[in-house]
Write an enzyme that holds these catalytic residues in place. Sequence first.
Site, short mmCIF file in Angstrom:
data_model
loop_
_atom_site.label_atom_id
_atom_site.label_comp_id
_atom_site.label_asym_id
_atom_site.label_seq_id
_atom_site.Cartn_x
_atom_site.Cartn_y
_atom_site.Cartn_z
N GLU A 167 9.25 -5.13 -4.42
CA GLU A 167 9.71 -5.39 -5.70
C GLU A 167 10.76 -4.59 -6.43
O GLU A 167 10.31 -3.82 -7.38
CB GLU A 167 8.53 -5.72 -6.46
CG GLU A 167 7.36 -6.70 -6.13
CD GLU A 167 6.30 -6.59 -7.20
OE1 GLU A 167 6.04 -5.70 -8.14
OE2 GLU A 167 5.41 -7.37 -6.87
N GLU A 363 1.60 -11.00 -1.97
CA GLU A 363 0.94 -10.57 -2.93
C GLU A 363 0.43 -11.93 -3.81
O GLU A 363 1.43 -12.63 -4.08
CB GLU A 363 1.47 -9.73 -3.98
CG GLU A 363 1.39 -8.18 -3.51
CD GLU A 363 1.84 -7.14 -4.61
OE1 GLU A 363 1.66 -7.49 -5.79
OE2 GLU A 363 2.35 -6.10 -4.07
O1 IFM Z 1 -0.28 -4.16 -9.03
C1 IFM Z 1 0.81 -4.72 -8.91
C2 IFM Z 1 1.66 -4.40 -7.53
O2 IFM Z 1 1.78 -2.95 -7.61
C3 IFM Z 1 2.95 -4.80 -7.38
N1 IFM Z 1 2.96 -6.25 -7.63
C4 IFM Z 1 2.01 -6.91 -9.04
C5 IFM Z 1 0.97 -6.09 -9.04
C6 IFM Z 1 0.18 -6.82 -10.20
O3 IFM Z 1 0.65 -6.32 -11.49
#
Ligand code: IFM
Length: 457
Positions: A167, A363
């Site tokens: 990210e 994710e």
């Molecule tokens: O916890 C975070 C993760 O580290 C990166 N993506 C989003 C998640 C939730 O905010």
Amino acid sequence: MTSYSFPANFQWGAATASYQIEGASQEDGRKPSVWDTFSATEGKVLNGDTGAIACDHYHRYRDDVKLMAELGIKHYRFSLAWPRIVPEGRGSVNAEGLGFYSRLVDELLAHGITPHATLYHWDTPQALEDAYGSWQSREIAQDFADYVSVVVKHLGDRVTHWFTLNEISCFTHLSYSVGGQPAHAPGKRVSRIRDIWQTSHHALLAHGLGCQAIRAASPVPCSVSWVDNFAVPIPLTESEVDIKAAQKAFPNLWTNGGIIVPALTGAYSPALLETLGEDAPNIKPGDLETIAQPLDALGFNIYSGQYVRAADNAQGYELLSIPKSYPRLHMPWLHVTPDALYWGIRHISDTLHRSDLPILITENGCAVQDEVTVSGEVLDCDRIFFMREYLRAAHRAIAEGYPLRGYFAWSFMDNFEWAYGYDRRFGLTYIDYATQRRIPKASFHWYAECIRQNRVV
Ligand code: IFM
């Protein structure tokens, strides 16, 4: 009636990240990361929480892997802490840091779980922030690549699935951005838009050099990927005009035109460069070739999207603001938009014309207000509702022929949710931070059943 079955080789997994779960922040030669410094600074993280102990995974990884096996995941995405391995960010290597990941990988393999390693999930060595302002300097790209070579030479005999950075927009744009908003993350606030774009450009370079370093150092053929959380325009109606509107919006949303677009197409979005004008980053000859490395897959982190419809204006679209009463879980930005998962995948294939690129949902999940009942259970039917809808959208993407290959739930367990500390729980496993007891939630058992039946149950 559909049974929401997935293809036989679909990769069911779960994900975590080093600073969010490991703890042991001062053990075995690890030096501080920018998140240690930031969270130790008064007023930066809710309730003054830090990652110093977190889930104590550093000491409890064997039990955690056992629990992963009980969950039934065959794939686990974790990240390595750069300051554990190269504590000063550059230079000498800490064998004990590498030793921890080596033991973790062996444990995963012994339980039939394939390790997927992210090389950077925001915990930059503080020494590099002190030396040159970390992502503000072009130097970090080479330092990252050197660290990557060390890791891959050491673990590449057993780890064959690599992700470079997690990210980019979060640790660059949200960390360095100008203005009075509260600091979301470490990074010296910069005063010019151009300086912010320069940080993400350096991160893209680190990604590109990192990909080259993985391929050069790996002793065996491996998969090289990257993880992005690009913004997803969702057509308000699935009519031809709204779909076109969403496609037009895609390169203009948030940082898409300057991150996912150059990484996958080899050029910044022309519209973005025109809008930025003097504020565009300094792009040196050869940078774009370095950045747009061939990838074996794209990691896509997806939580929420934004509705778009066709409009009779110069852009040809209108972004709709989210109504006050729109369903939202326990983060300000966590609107329940399962279609964003489907449309995100479709935009990569159709809008960026990269249907050749396999996609992994690296994710997806949500924070909810979990409570332990008197009988000791966590009955998180809100999380099950959320994940079920997103998995149905994943099923739709596959059914329509889009190249979605796997899904990693965020997160395997509750953890340090950055500026929100331990106040927000994203896990399938509840952590009682006072005792470090792990309690599999109802969603854990539900997800285990999805994996067992290879379908959304
Ligand atoms: O916890 C975070 C993760 O580290 C990166 N993506 C989003 C998640 C939730 O905010």
